[in-house]
Design an enzyme around this catalytic site. Structure first.
Site, mmCIF file in Angstrom:
data_model
loop_
_atom_site.group_PDB
_atom_site.id
_atom_site.type_symbol
_atom_site.label_atom_id
_atom_site.label_comp_id
_atom_site.label_asym_id
_atom_site.label_seq_id
_atom_site.Cartn_x
_atom_site.Cartn_y
_atom_site.Cartn_z
ATOM 1 N N SER A 64 0.842 -1.206 0.000
ATOM 2 C CA SER A 64 0.000 0.000 0.000
ATOM 3 C C SER A 64 0.873 1.250 0.000
ATOM 4 O O SER A 64 2.005 1.253 0.484
ATOM 5 C CB SER A 64 -0.906 0.033 1.238
ATOM 6 O OG SER A 64 -1.751 -1.088 1.266
HETATM 7 N N1 SAH Z 1 -0.978 -4.817 4.096
HETATM 8 C C1 SAH Z 1 -0.250 -5.066 2.860
HETATM 9 C C2 SAH Z 1 -1.068 -4.631 1.650
HETATM 10 C C3 SAH Z 1 -1.208 -5.756 0.719
HETATM 11 S S1 SAH Z 1 -2.356 -5.614 -0.613
HETATM 12 C C4 SAH Z 1 1.113 -4.435 2.862
HETATM 13 O O1 SAH Z 1 1.415 -3.675 3.797
HETATM 14 O O2 SAH Z 1 1.911 -4.725 1.972
HETATM 15 C C5 SAH Z 1 -3.674 -6.629 -0.024
HETATM 16 C C6 SAH Z 1 -3.337 -8.059 0.287
HETATM 17 O O3 SAH Z 1 -4.564 -8.680 0.696
HETATM 18 C C7 SAH Z 1 -2.841 -8.894 -0.891
HETATM 19 O O4 SAH Z 1 -1.608 -9.484 -0.550
HETATM 20 C C8 SAH Z 1 -3.927 -9.943 -1.112
HETATM 21 O O5 SAH Z 1 -3.448 -11.206 -1.537
HETATM 22 C C9 SAH Z 1 -4.543 -10.027 0.275
HETATM 23 N N2 SAH Z 1 -5.908 -10.544 0.334
HETATM 24 C C10 SAH Z 1 -6.956 -10.334 -0.516
HETATM 25 N N3 SAH Z 1 -8.056 -10.995 -0.115
HETATM 26 C C11 SAH Z 1 -7.718 -11.638 1.054
HETATM 27 C C12 SAH Z 1 -8.407 -12.502 1.951
HETATM 28 N N4 SAH Z 1 -9.687 -12.859 1.756
HETATM 29 N N5 SAH Z 1 -7.744 -12.975 3.024
HETATM 30 C C13 SAH Z 1 -6.435 -12.652 3.237
HETATM 31 N N6 SAH Z 1 -5.730 -11.852 2.423
HETATM 32 C C14 SAH Z 1 -6.346 -11.340 1.339
#
Ligand code: SAH
Length: 214
Positions: A64
């Site tokens: 993000s």
């Molecule tokens: N918090 C992260 C942002 C990652 S983007 C950071 O600091 O880098 C969002 C993430 O959510 C992705 O890696 C995606 O695979 C995950 N995601 C999407 N749907 C999800 C679900 N149902 N359960 C767990 N993770 C999920």
């Protein structure tokens, strides 16, 4: 794994930029100032790591934007020792910021590849979140209830299991909306079966998907 003077300098400028953009919580700014964001990205991308931008981290996912991480962290109002559930571990950057805020972090990722990569990275960096491979729609029923819940993927609706796993008096920060656009939403659980809701502006996240991916 190096955190050098010039990285620290870039990080200070990032923090100043976030302050200018309206992040007011000094504890959050301090936490962002401590986490070596460049180590959460592939080495070829280091020069972009302290720009206020989202960035690809593999498996079609993104780390993000720092403003978004700071904004969600500020809305979460994390107190030291709070038990926090994060949905969407991704690179682990947001989890590291929460750990710097003194939280006990439980984080779920649905993509196996990212889960494994981030588990290794966190160990290398000395961060100790509890990481889980699974579907964040279900939360972590055996580890809850949680003081705080943060969802870092765009959700089409409020997952009921997550609300069930939030303590009374707890807060959940979740981007809610369509695939294209989500509204940052804060829920404050006021009793076992009621909550207050506040909306805090539009964002674009990668989608929160059902099930897991190997
Ligand atoms: N918090 C992260 C942002 C990652 S983007 C950071 O600091 O880098 C969002 C993430 O959510 C992705 O890696 C995606 O695979 C995950 N995601 C999407 N749907 C999800 C679900 N149902 N359960 C767990 N993770 C999920």
């Amino acid at each position: 794994m190096n955190d050098l003077m010039h990285h620290q300098g870039m990080r200070r400028r990032l923090v100043d930029g976030l302050r200018t953009k309206g992040i007011r919580d000094e504890r959050v700014l301090e936490a962002i100032g401590k986490v070596p964001r460049h180590l959460f990205m592939d080495s070829g991308f280091v020069k972009y790591s302290y720009k206020d931008q989202a960035f690809p981290i593999g498996a079609g996912q993104t780390i993000s934007q720092p403003f978004t991480v700071a904004y969600q962290s500020q809305l979460l109002e994390v107190e030291p020792n709070a038990k926090v559930l994060e949905v969407g571990t991704g690179s682990g950057y947001q989890a590291a910021v929460l750990l710097e805020l003194g939280a006990k972090v439980f984080s779920i990722e649905r993509q196996k590849e990212l889960y494994v990569k981030t588990e290794n990275l966190m160990t290398e960096l000395g961060y100790r979140p509890r990481l889980f491979f699974g579907d964040g729609y279900k939360g972590l029923p055996t580890y809850g209830p949680f003081d705080r819940i943060i969802v870092t993927a765009g959700a089409p609706y409020l997952p009921e299991d997550l609300m069930d796993q939030l303590k009374v008096g707890g807060r959940m920060v979740i981007p809610l909306g369509s695939y294209e656009r989500q509204e940052m939403t804060v829920y404050i659980k006021t009793s076992e079966d009621s909550y207050e809701k506040q909306t805090k502006g539009d964002f674009v996240f990668v989608p929160m998907l059902k099930g897991t991916a190997q």
